[in-house]
Enzyme design. Structure first.
Site, mmCIF file in Angstrom:
data_model
loop_
_atom_site.group_PDB
_atom_site.id
_atom_site.type_symbol
_atom_site.label_atom_id
_atom_site.label_comp_id
_atom_site.label_asym_id
_atom_site.label_seq_id
_atom_site.Cartn_x
_atom_site.Cartn_y
_atom_site.Cartn_z
ATOM 1 N N GLY A 61 0.844 -1.196 0.000
ATOM 2 C CA GLY A 61 0.000 0.000 0.000
ATOM 3 C C GLY A 61 0.870 1.233 0.000
ATOM 4 C CB CYS A 88 5.251 -4.185 0.214
ATOM 5 S SG CYS A 88 6.100 -2.609 0.039
ATOM 6 C CE1 TYR A 89 1.096 0.910 5.686
ATOM 7 C CE2 TYR A 89 -0.659 -0.716 5.419
ATOM 8 C CZ TYR A 89 -0.155 0.423 6.039
ATOM 9 O OH TYR A 89 -0.889 1.066 6.998
ATOM 10 C CG HIS A 176 5.831 -5.694 -4.492
ATOM 11 N ND1 HIS A 176 4.538 -5.484 -4.070
ATOM 12 C CD2 HIS A 176 6.541 -4.619 -4.079
ATOM 13 C CE1 HIS A 176 4.460 -4.327 -3.436
ATOM 14 N NE2 HIS A 176 5.664 -3.780 -3.423
ATOM 15 C CD GLU A 178 2.658 -8.252 -5.478
ATOM 16 O OE1 GLU A 178 3.418 -8.997 -4.822
ATOM 17 O OE2 GLU A 178 2.432 -7.079 -5.158
ATOM 18 C CB SER A 230 -21.929 -8.054 -27.573
ATOM 19 O OG SER A 230 -20.821 -8.711 -26.967
ATOM 20 C CG ASP A 234 -16.570 -10.126 -20.848
ATOM 21 O OD1 ASP A 234 -15.615 -10.914 -21.012
ATOM 22 O OD2 ASP A 234 -16.436 -8.932 -20.554
ATOM 23 C CE LYS A 373 -12.212 -9.953 -21.746
ATOM 24 N NZ LYS A 373 -13.429 -9.162 -21.917
#
Ligand code: XMP
Length: 517
Positions: A61, A88-89, A176, A178, A230, A234, A373
């Protein structure tokens, strides 16, 4: 089953302390086949306990733990006996709330740094290289780990770059894990899940589909549902999941505006009606759209004309379906997070098919609400949707209407469809399709002089637009190799009548936009 985790009995909570990394952390956990969900840092210990997670991850953060009003977690969370990993934070907060010490170092660390393991690296880092590259972004540093917890790694500016204690179930990393740039990042997350939380990693696409099917059957009962297709990923995947659940109680409506890409309308009909046997109302409304667009040149006026007519046509089709009680929506997890409410069920105004009526009186069925997604694409593949649909790039609701500058006519649409098809086909042949966010052709409202054979020509140019992007908010023009551009150019000029020039758009966003209108 964990009631909060669709398709799984294992849930990991990611507490979002305001960094842009929380979604990434949640995705990394899911990549390890453990369902994860993002929650706000205001969550109480009782609320955490109710969700029965097998582990909790605190994200990074922007705050300093020493700042006035710095966000902390309800200290009761540490008493729940649930393993916690701080990043981290998040790691600094664990240290600060549990008898450790966080201090301001002389200089922060930003970017790639070398991590050195102190012991054998503990459960998180055991078996990884003694020195390895990690991604850092911090100013404060932990100088003393929480009471009774051992430091397991350091960097030049972070004396406690990793810590852990299996008994207290506290784990922390200053770097980090990630982000891609951290070599052993995914490994660290997986070690926490496996050794820290005892996760079995059984969350798969098949289990998500089974759970969604059950939930939809329960929600819809023996009533009917309607779904607007459409042509995009999705709505297609949402329709496929709902169809698996309730079969012919689902009716799909596909409005072909005449402004879609080459063969796109047929692809939708082929897939849903012929292959899946979905009841499909296919409205071929091209002529009505061209009529509505005659003489309209201004981009927003075009959008409005297309959007309004779309609603009218959709409503007509809806009138043909007797007694539909539910509307299927392809809402994704990022939309849910952005709307700020786990239970918000509002129809997006910026709906990709050009806007649905505001006053729709339906209950919503949203089978993709907990998915990112890339997971939606995987579900689509698992359900047997073709690559052409599952891998489809984002496409604006108003379609080619905003890629033809000036008035939209059937001839111009045919020209653009042909050129656009060549551009995308050549990109696919070059194996570049997946690196590119959107790639397409634009037809401007000018003509220029050229020469073909012995003849002077006076034809339209085609502009190729291809961008890389993460989220369409910013974008960079794609560095397509010259030989690929050359093939596109010569094919467009030779194969598309009326086009005598090809240009490549090398504008990033900002200052440009992705579309030309
Ligand atoms: P721009 O051109 O603003 O586009 O950089 C950002 C993203 O939005 C898409 N786009 C639209 N999508 N209706 C839509 O559903 C629209 O009117 C519209 N205009 C732009 C564009 O394709 C890109 O992905």
């Amino acid at each position: 089953m964990n009631a909060s985790a669709p398709g799984s009995d294992e849930l990991v909570l990611v507490v979002d302390f305001g960094a842009q990394y929380a979604q990434l952390i949640a995705r990394r956990v899911r990549e390890a086949n453990v369902y994860s969900e993002i929650v706000a840092p205001t969550i109480s210990a009782a609320e955490v306990a109710e969700k029965q997670p097998i582990g909790i991850i605190f994200s990074g953060g922007p705050d300093s733990v020493h700042a006035d009003g710095a966000i902390a977690i309800d200290a009761g969370v540490y008493e729940l006996g649930i393993p916690i990993l701080g990043i981290c934070y998040g790691a600094q907060l664990i240290a600060q709330q549990n008898g450790g010490l966080v201090d301001r170092t002389d200089r922060g660390e930003y970017g790639r740094t070398t991590l050195t393991l102190d012991t054998d690296g503990g459960a998180l880092l055991r078996g990884t290289p003694a020195e390895q590259s990690v991604w850092m972004s911090h100013f404060d540093a932990i100088v003393k780990p929480p009471l009774g917890v051992t430091a397991t790694a350091s960097t030049p500016d972070a004396p406690v770059a990793a810590f852990e204690d299996a008994d207290q179930q506290l784990y922390g990393v200053q770097f980090h894990p990630e982000v891609m740039h951290t070599e052993q990042g995914q490994h660290v997350i997986e070690q926490f899940l496996e050794h820290g939380c005892g996760a079995s990693g059984t969350w798969t696409m098949a289990s998500i589909i089974d759970t969604a099917v059950e939930q939809i059957r329960e929600q819809v009962g023996d009533l009917r549902a309607l779904c607007g297709l459409s042509g995009g990923v999705d709505s297609a995947v949402a329709a496929a999941v709902v169809h698996k659940a309730i079969g012919d109680q689902l009716t799909c409506v596909f409005v072909d505006t005449g402004l879609m890409r080459l063969n796109e309308g047929e692809q939708v009909v082929e897939t849903f009606e012929r292959n899946f046997g979905v009841e499909l109302i296919h409205v071929e409304a091209g002529e009505r759209f061209f009529e509505a667009l005659a003489g309209v040149t201004e981009p927003e006026a075009k959008r409005k004309a297309i959007g309004e007519l779309f609603i009218r046509v959709f409503e007509d089709a809806q009138g043909q379906v007797e007694g539909a009680d539910f509307l299927v929506q392809g809402t994704l997890y990022p939309d849910v997070i952005e709307s700020g409410s786990e239970h918000a069920s509002t129809i997006k105004s910026h709906h990709n098919v050009g806007g649905l009526p505001d006053d729709i009186d339906f209950a919503l069925v949203e089978p993709l609400r907990s998915l990112f997604k890339d997971e939606v694409r995987q579900v689509g593949r698992e359900l047997g949707l073709p690559d052409e649909i599952v891998e489809r790039q984002p496409f604006p609701g108003p379609g080619l209407g905003v890629r033809i500058i000036g008035e939209v006519t059937p001839d111009k649409v045919a020209t653009l469809q042909h050129a656009d098809f060549i551009v995308r086909e050549e990109l696919k042949n070059a194996g570049l399709e997946r690196e590119i966010w959107q790639s397409f052709a634009v037809l401007p409202d000018i003509r220029s002089v050229g020469v073909m054979g012995d003849e002077r020509t006076y034809g339209y140019p085609v502009i190729i637009r291809a961008v890389t992007s993460e989220d369409a908010m910013t974008a960079d023009w794609a560095r397509i190799p010259y030989d690929v551009l050359e093939t596109m150019s010569s094919r467009v000029i030779n194969e598309v009548p009326g086009v005598n020039r090809v240009a490549y758009d090398i504008t990033s966003k900002p200052p440009g936009t992705i579309e030309w209108e």
